[in-house]
Motif scaffolding. Structure first.
Motif, PDB file in Angstrom:
ATOM      1  N   SER A   1      16.060  -5.593  34.854  1.00 20.92           N
ATOM      2  CA  SER A   1      17.476  -5.608  35.195  1.00 20.92           C
ATOM      3  C   SER A   1      17.752  -6.231  36.562  1.00 20.92           C
ATOM      4  O   SER A   1      16.893  -6.216  37.444  1.00 20.92           O
TER       5      SER A   1
ATOM      6  N   SER B   1      26.906  -4.142  33.071  1.00 17.52           N
ATOM      7  CA  SER B   1      27.282  -4.776  31.802  1.00 17.52           C
ATOM      8  C   SER B   1      26.349  -5.947  31.495  1.00 17.52           C
ATOM      9  O   SER B   1      25.982  -6.171  30.349  1.00 17.52           O
ATOM     10  N   PHE B   2      25.906  -6.670  32.528  1.00 19.61           N
ATOM     11  CA  PHE B   2      24.963  -7.760  32.265  1.00 19.61           C
ATOM     12  C   PHE B   2      23.607  -7.201  31.839  1.00 19.61           C
ATOM     13  O   PHE B   2      22.987  -7.695  30.899  1.00 19.61           O
TER      14      PHE B   2
ATOM     15  N   THR C   1      22.523  -6.570  28.314  1.00 21.87           N
ATOM     16  CA  THR C   1      22.200  -7.686  27.414  1.00 21.87           C
ATOM     17  C   THR C   1      20.759  -8.181  27.579  1.00 21.87           C
ATOM     18  O   THR C   1      20.284  -9.000  26.792  1.00 21.87           O
TER      19      THR C   1
ATOM     20  N   ASP D   1      18.011  -7.671  24.706  1.00 25.59           N
ATOM     21  CA  ASP D   1      18.238  -8.579  23.569  1.00 25.59           C
ATOM     22  C   ASP D   1      17.819  -9.997  23.921  1.00 25.59           C
ATOM     23  O   ASP D   1      17.292 -10.723  23.076  1.00 25.59           O
ATOM     24  N   PHE D   2      18.046 -10.383  25.176  1.00 29.10           N
ATOM     25  CA  PHE D   2      17.647 -11.722  25.607  1.00 29.10           C
ATOM     26  C   PHE D   2      16.127 -11.870  25.498  1.00 29.10           C
ATOM     27  O   PHE D   2      15.628 -12.885  25.015  1.00 29.10           O
TER      28      PHE D   2
ATOM     29  N   ASP E   1      22.898 -17.491  33.502  1.00 31.11           N
ATOM     30  CA  ASP E   1      23.862 -16.668  32.757  1.00 31.11           C
ATOM     31  C   ASP E   1      24.494 -15.641  33.688  1.00 31.11           C
ATOM     32  O   ASP E   1      25.702 -15.403  33.638  1.00 31.11           O
TER      33      ASP E   1
ATOM     34  N   ARG F   1      28.436 -15.250  34.814  1.00 28.99           N
ATOM     35  CA  ARG F   1      29.152 -13.986  34.665  1.00 28.99           C
ATOM     36  C   ARG F   1      29.787 -13.577  35.997  1.00 28.99           C
ATOM     37  O   ARG F   1      30.913 -13.096  36.063  1.00 28.99           O
TER      38      ARG F   1
END
Ligand SMILES: [Zn+2]
Length: 553
Positions: free
Chosen positions: A173, A189-190, A193, A196-197, A261, A265
């Motif tokens: 993270s 919030s990032f 994800t 899954d990435f 990414d 964001r």
């Protein structure tokens, strides 16, 4: 008819006036540092780049062919501090990634801050940065650093940064520290994800961007030398590389996508680049190419693939920014340092190369026999010069070197005082003994470096540019091209005052940048002064200049 002529005249006058007006100031400036991206990657891999990545900068931006760091410690901390502040390590205070603190008797990491929750901050960074000056000039401006590596994000963004964000691979993270008022909601919030990435990138395969027929010509990666690559996090030493964790992902080009990414964001959620008259500044550190380079070496298939994939990542990022900001944004791309070949690969190519091990002994070391090869050799030579006899059986407390933190030796002053030796004599003995080691190109005592020498040039000048008396150690050593400080038998590194480590790309694109290829001898430390000039304020060290690509400095 007369009225028509008059209108035409007015039209002509106003258009020519507009043509001479200063180009509008960008609303968003993005500075991208690709960690460990040697200058020659932009030429060696050029035929395989996309239309909109490096080629956008090469064709419609300014490209500097001779941008070299002017100092010796070409490491990540010093490099990113130079990019962010425009000062060499001697003045930025970030003399190396790590140095040794004589008061606490322990190594210090360049962005360590025990007082902040999260452990990292720019407290060791001495001067004002580009971002600090931007916020003085435009109080509404925001300044961010984003990278996989904490030191890249923190040192580029500077002391007054709005926030710096980096990646904690163990926790998979992004995070920050209590030094900043950071946006926890954005990060959370990032981070949701990231798993899954990683799942979506379970394998690093060789991309089709470089035709197989060309690979042998632009790489040197024979099967027989793969054992000199470093195997990490289950990635193996050849394609395809399985990716089983966030740590492993950081060692592949996919780490770039994660950072870019996140940067997108951030730009969205903090509404950066709005037309409010206060330009915003985002520093992006693409750290993965450095991990790839250390493990697999600059001659590997992996570095070739990483370079052409990085190019596609930039293309994607640039076109997203175009969509959002049109011509109201500008970008600078550079790198914090280059790298040397894996020594065994260099030797296979017929070059002189090798590993020099000054590794600090662990707590269980008892005799000289327990010391790393060159460290033992050096201790014996120092002792001899001072009139002592030592052998492999000599006890470890008979050593003169307390600690080695590249490129510096920190002496065992307790022992030197006990022996009633003259400190300067000991330093000179260490310097002279170091110079006798194979692979060493220079050695300097701190007393020599503290005395000014207007005649200094070459390696000595470079060492002076990264020397600060309270942090840099007693004797500083540089290595010849081909040689690296070694802590293992595999992989490679950088950190020397040699072209492979100092020469990096420097490219700018945007309004007010005169496109072209510039052969002037410049340095990435010039970037701060240059961007300051475009934005209308002073920044960067006194020895730096505004790059000649600025249309209206
Ligand atoms: Zn680096």
């Amino acid at each position: 008819m007369r009225r028509l002529l008059l209108t035409l005249l007015v039209l002509l006058l106003t258009t020519s006036l507009f043509a001479q007006a200063k180009p509008t100031r960008p609303d968003l400036i993005v500075v991208i540092s690709i960690d460990q991206f040697r200058y020659d990657y932009t030429t060696r891999f050029l035929p395989y780049f996309s239309e909109g990545g490096f080629n956008r900068l090469l064709r419609t931006g300014a490209t500097f062919t001779h941008a070299l760091y002017p100092y010796a410690t070409t490491e990540t901390g010093p490099g990113h501090a130079s990019i962010g502040t425009g000062y060499v390590p001697a003045r930025s205070g970030i003399v190396a990634n790590d140095w040794y603190d004589r008061i606490s008797n322990s190594p210090v990491y360049c962005v360590a801050d025990p007082r902040s929750k999260g452990g990292f901050s720019p407290i060791n960074l001495a001067p004002d940065s580009l971002g600090d000056r931007l916020q003085e000039r435009y109080p509404g401006s925001k300044v961010y650093g984003v990278a996989l590596k904490d030191r890249a994000a923190i040192l580029m963004a500077g002391r007054k940064a709005t926030a710096a964000y980096w990646f904690d691979p163990k926790a998979a993270s992004f995070t920050s520290s209590s030094y900043y008022r950071w946006n926890k909601a954005l990060v959370e919030s990032f981070n949701a994800t990231v798993r899954d990435f990683i799942k979506a990138h379970e394998r690093w395969e060789q991309s089709p961007f470089i035709p197989t027929a060309d690979l042998a010509r632009i790489t040197h990666d024979p099967e027989s030398l793969r054992r000199f690559k470093t195997e990490r996090y289950g990635l193996g030493v050849g394609f395809p590389h399985p990716i089983q964790s966030a740590e492993a992902l950081a060692y592949t080009p996919f780490g770039n996508q994660l950072v870019l990414d996140f940067a997108e964001r951030l730009i969205d959620s903090e509404t950066l680049g709005t037309e409010d008259g206060a330009p915003d500044l985002v520093f992006v550190g693409l750290s993965s190419p450095d991990y790839v380079g250390h493990s697999f070496g600059p001659d590997s298939l992996e570095v070739a693939d990483s370079a052409v994939r990085t190019d596609r990542d930039l293309e994607h990022f640039f076109s997203d920014l175009d969509r959002r900001f049109g011509t109201r944004w500008m970008v600078a791309v550079t790198s914090d340092h280059g790298v040397q070949s894996i020594p065994e690969v260099a030797r296979d190519l017929g070059r002189d190369a090798g590993r020099v091990s000054m590794k600090n002994p662990n707590a269980s070391a008892r005799t000289f026999a327990d010391l790393a090869s060159e460290r033992r050799e050096l201790e014996k030579r120092i002792a001899k010069k001072l009139g002592y006899v030592t052998t492999d059986a000599s006890p470890i407390d008979k050593t003169f070197i307390l600690h080695f933190e590249e490129p510096a030796i920190y002496l065992n002053w307790t022992r030197i005082r006990r022996l009633k030796l003259d400190g300067e004599r000991v330093k000179r003995a260490v310097r002279d003994a170091a110079k006798e080691l194979h692979g060493v190109s220079g050695a300097f005592t701190n007393s020599e470096l503290m005395a000014s020498n207007p005649e200094a040039s070459g390696v000595e000048l470079a060492v002076r540019e990264s020397f600060r008396a309270d942090r840099s150690g007693d004797v500083l050593i540089t290595l010849a091209p081909g040689y690296i400080w070694s802590y293992a038998d595999t992989g490679t590194t950088h950190g020397e005052p040699i072209e492979d480590d100092q020469h990096v790309p420097l490219m700018l694109w945007g309004n007010g940048i005169r496109a072209g290829k510039y052969d002037d001898r410049v340095a990435p430390t010039f970037l701060a002064k240059t961007l300051g000039a475009i934005l209308g304020f002073e920044a960067g060290g006194p020895e730096t200049q505004v790059l000649p690509c600025v249309a209206h400095p």
